[in-house]
Design an enzyme around this catalytic site. Structure first.
Site, PDB file in Angstrom:
ATOM      1  N   SER A 258      20.965  -9.531  22.001  1.00 36.17           N
ATOM      2  CA  SER A 258      21.931  -8.670  21.327  1.00 36.17           C
ATOM      3  C   SER A 258      22.885  -8.033  22.312  1.00 36.17           C
ATOM      4  O   SER A 258      22.503  -7.668  23.407  1.00 36.17           O
ATOM      5  CB  SER A 258      21.181  -7.580  20.571  1.00 36.17           C
ATOM      6  OG  SER A 258      22.019  -6.502  20.342  1.00 36.17           O
ATOM      7  N   LYS A 259      24.123  -7.885  21.885  1.00 33.12           N
ATOM      8  CA  LYS A 259      25.090  -7.226  22.747  1.00 33.12           C
ATOM      9  C   LYS A 259      24.846  -5.724  22.769  1.00 33.12           C
ATOM     10  O   LYS A 259      25.424  -5.000  23.530  1.00 33.12           O
ATOM     11  CB  LYS A 259      26.508  -7.497  22.244  1.00 33.12           C
ATOM     12  CG  LYS A 259      26.897  -8.951  22.379  1.00 33.12           C
ATOM     13  CD  LYS A 259      28.394  -9.135  22.421  1.00 33.12           C
ATOM     14  CE  LYS A 259      28.705 -10.626  22.530  1.00 33.12           C
ATOM     15  NZ  LYS A 259      30.077 -10.932  22.796  1.00 33.12           N
ATOM     16  N   ARG A 260      24.027  -5.268  21.862  1.00 34.61           N
ATOM     17  CA  ARG A 260      23.863  -3.820  21.748  1.00 34.61           C
ATOM     18  C   ARG A 260      22.531  -3.310  22.281  1.00 34.61           C
ATOM     19  O   ARG A 260      22.281  -2.131  22.280  1.00 34.61           O
ATOM     20  CB  ARG A 260      23.991  -3.394  20.281  1.00 34.61           C
ATOM     21  CG  ARG A 260      25.415  -3.360  19.793  1.00 34.61           C
ATOM     22  CD  ARG A 260      25.478  -3.208  18.307  1.00 34.61           C
ATOM     23  NE  ARG A 260      24.913  -4.357  17.636  1.00 34.61           N
ATOM     24  CZ  ARG A 260      25.581  -5.496  17.460  1.00 34.61           C
ATOM     25  NH1 ARG A 260      26.794  -5.628  17.899  1.00 34.61           N
ATOM     26  NH2 ARG A 260      25.008  -6.500  16.845  1.00 34.61           N
ATOM     27  N   TYR A 273      24.381  -6.429  30.062  1.00 35.24           N
ATOM     28  CA  TYR A 273      25.661  -6.570  30.765  1.00 35.24           C
ATOM     29  C   TYR A 273      25.463  -6.823  32.255  1.00 35.24           C
ATOM     30  O   TYR A 273      24.522  -6.300  32.861  1.00 35.24           O
ATOM     31  CB  TYR A 273      26.507  -5.302  30.575  1.00 35.24           C
ATOM     32  CG  TYR A 273      26.775  -5.001  29.126  1.00 35.24           C
ATOM     33  CD1 TYR A 273      27.608  -5.833  28.383  1.00 35.24           C
ATOM     34  CD2 TYR A 273      26.168  -3.920  28.500  1.00 35.24           C
ATOM     35  CE1 TYR A 273      27.839  -5.590  27.041  1.00 35.24           C
ATOM     36  CE2 TYR A 273      26.404  -3.666  27.155  1.00 35.24           C
ATOM     37  CZ  TYR A 273      27.240  -4.499  26.430  1.00 35.24           C
ATOM     38  OH  TYR A 273      27.461  -4.268  25.112  1.00 35.24           O
TER      39      TYR A 273
END
Ligand code: GLU
Length: 500
Positions: A258-260, A273
């Site tokens: 997930s990007k979150r 990231y």
């Protein structure tokens, strides 16, 4: 599939967020292919979505690529013959080609309002039909109707007139593609009412004019390819070679990364990231190696290889198209390997920013500190990340230690016995040369004479000197600290023992 043109590949990030692990892997594979073939790696910024634009994203993308050592041959900062490399600076080109498609009847202006489109979706929902999208209402407007709407100044978008029936297929170097039904592509928008192109349109135009030969990107774009293929055909352009890269899964293979996701939600969880990996003290060498094995293998025998080795061997067709997961522990292991292979002076340089941050001291002061070159080789073996160093060696950079005096009492000894052993050791230390050989035998003999175990004596000294039970090797720690401070810390520990 051989393409006689020189290889030109690209990374085309949208500046909508920080540079993600998956994006870094895409960049790496593109870069490796360019370097392997002697081709060009282009960085193009797809900044046409003004609503999702994030100001510090571009800098983060470029910093992350620099940090990973993925230099681009054309793009922001370096320029190049196919620029500009920001889509927001290429609007005239998109408009020109939109006009040509309009003139050829391959695209049309659509005047439908957002309210009408929403009503359409609502109707489809109410009929419990799958949302099939735009009903192509404006595709069949007469010339008179169009002229009236234009004269009234109605806002419009430009839509692509997709073939109404049939199927579109294409080849992908990594996977077998089933044909897509053209009817599901309900005349996608090419140019929005704000004059900006959509991703699909700008992407196809730029890949063509930048003479991109191979498109390597995440497989979330697979379903867009039929639309792109139809656009290439409508424009009469050659279609690049496609290779859609597998998804990076969370370890355990339970879902998409997930990007979150927040850091540290699970021990094995990957960070999201690239900046997080950098801040956590991973080396770019390890990160490069780790990203490269996410879907590609250097050989069956080893996961460890250099950049040069990867360049020499990389080929797109060897990428494994199956989605995969690697745990963070694999990266930690790799990072330890790369940390151990650094020259101590290099490791020291890389540790400085981490130490400066944790210890709250300027980099220059730490670089000049005599304890550091002594301590760094002592911890090199055991570090998994650069940010672990401060907690191991901070004792040498602070004036006073804070610790629980009970830690000074060795297991199996009373406070009085511990105190006596420590006092004797301190008295001896005042006379010994502060070198490994100078300290080793006399301190061991002292333990024997005193009838305490070496481990007990060294344990007391370790706490007195470092304030910790786990610290770098004892003699090295003493040497780093120097005789004066070592003796002062022993005295202070004796006081604490007396107060128990
Ligand atoms: N701008 C797209 C992205 O952010 C590029 C996708 C592609 O490579 O075509 O992922």
């Amino acid at each position: 599939m051989t393409d006689p043109r020189p290889v030109r590949v690209r990374m085309a990030p949208s500046p909508t967020g920080y540079f993600h692990l998956g994006s870094a892997r895409t960049a790496l594979f593109n870069w490796l292919y360019a370097r392997h073939t002697g081709g060009k790696f282009i960085l193009r910024i797809e900044d046409t979505d003004r609503t999702r634009y994030m100001p510090d994203s571009l800098q983060d993308i470029m910093d992350s690529l620099h940090w990973l050592g993925l230099d681009w041959d054309e793009g922001p900062v370096v320029g190049g013959p196919y620029g500009p490399y920001f889509q927001s600076e290429r609007l005239a080109l998109y408009h020109e080609w939109a006009e040509r498609l309009l003139a050829a009847g391959l695209a049309y202006r659509c005047y439908c309002t957002e309210a009408r489109l929403e009503a359409l979706r609502e109707e489809q929902r109410a009929r419990k039909e799958p949302i099939i999208g735009y009903d192509r209402h404006c595709r069949t407007l007469t010339a008179v109707q169009r002229a009236e709407l234009a004269a009234a100044g109605a806002a419009s978008v430009i839509r692509f007139a997709m073939p109404l029936e049939g199927e579109t297929c294409f080849t992908d170097l990594l996977r077998k593609i089933k044909p897509f039904d053209n009817n599901q592509y309900r005349d996608p928008i090419l140019v929005k009412s704000d004059g900006f192109p959509t991703y699909h349109f700008a992407n196809v135009i730029d890949d063509h004019f930048m003479e991109i030969t191979h498109i390597l990107r995440g497989d979330e774009w697979l379903s867009s390819v039929p639309l792109h293929v139809n656009l290439y055909n409508a424009l009469g352009w050659e279609i690049p070679v496609f290779a859609h890269l597998p998804l990076i899964l969370d370890p355990g293979g339970v879902g998409k990364l997930s990007k979150r996701k927040k850091k540290g939600e699970g021990d094995e969880d990957l960070l999201t990231y690239i900046r997080e990996y950098r801040e956590a003290g991973y080396l770019p060498e390890a990160m490069f190696n780790f990203l490269a094995i996410m879907g590609w293998a250097y050989s069956a025998d080893t996961d460890l290889f250099s950049r040069a080795q990867a360049i020499a061997r990389f080929d797109i067709v060897d990428i494994n198209p199956a989605a995969g997961a690697l745990p963070l522990s694999k990266l930690q292991w790799m990072n330890g390997h790369y940390i151990r292979s650094l020259a101590p002076a290099d490791l020291m340089e890389r540790l400085l920013p981490f130490l400066a941050k944790t210890l709250g001291q300027p980099v220059e002061a730490l670089r000049a500190h005599p304890a550091l070159p002594v301590l760094v080789p002592l911890i090199q073996e055991r570090l998994k990340t650069l940010d672990e160093a401060a907690s191991l060696i901070d004792f040498a950079f602070v004036e006073a230690l804070e610790y629980d005096p009970q830690m000074l009492v060795a297991k199996g000894l009373t406070p009085a016995q511990s105190l006596a052993a420590l006092t004797a050791a301190r008295t001896l230390l005042a006379t010994l040369p502060f070198t490994e050989e100078g300290l080793d035998a006399p301190l061991r003999n002292l333990a024997d004479q005193f009838g305490v175990k070496v481990g007990q004596l060294f344990g007391i000294l370790r706490v007195a000197i470092t304030g910790k039970q786990v610290a770098p090797p004892l003699f090295g720690s003493m040497i780093a600290l120097g005789r004066e401070k070592t003796l002062a810390r022993c005295l202070r520990a004796e006081e604490l023992l007396r107060s128990l």
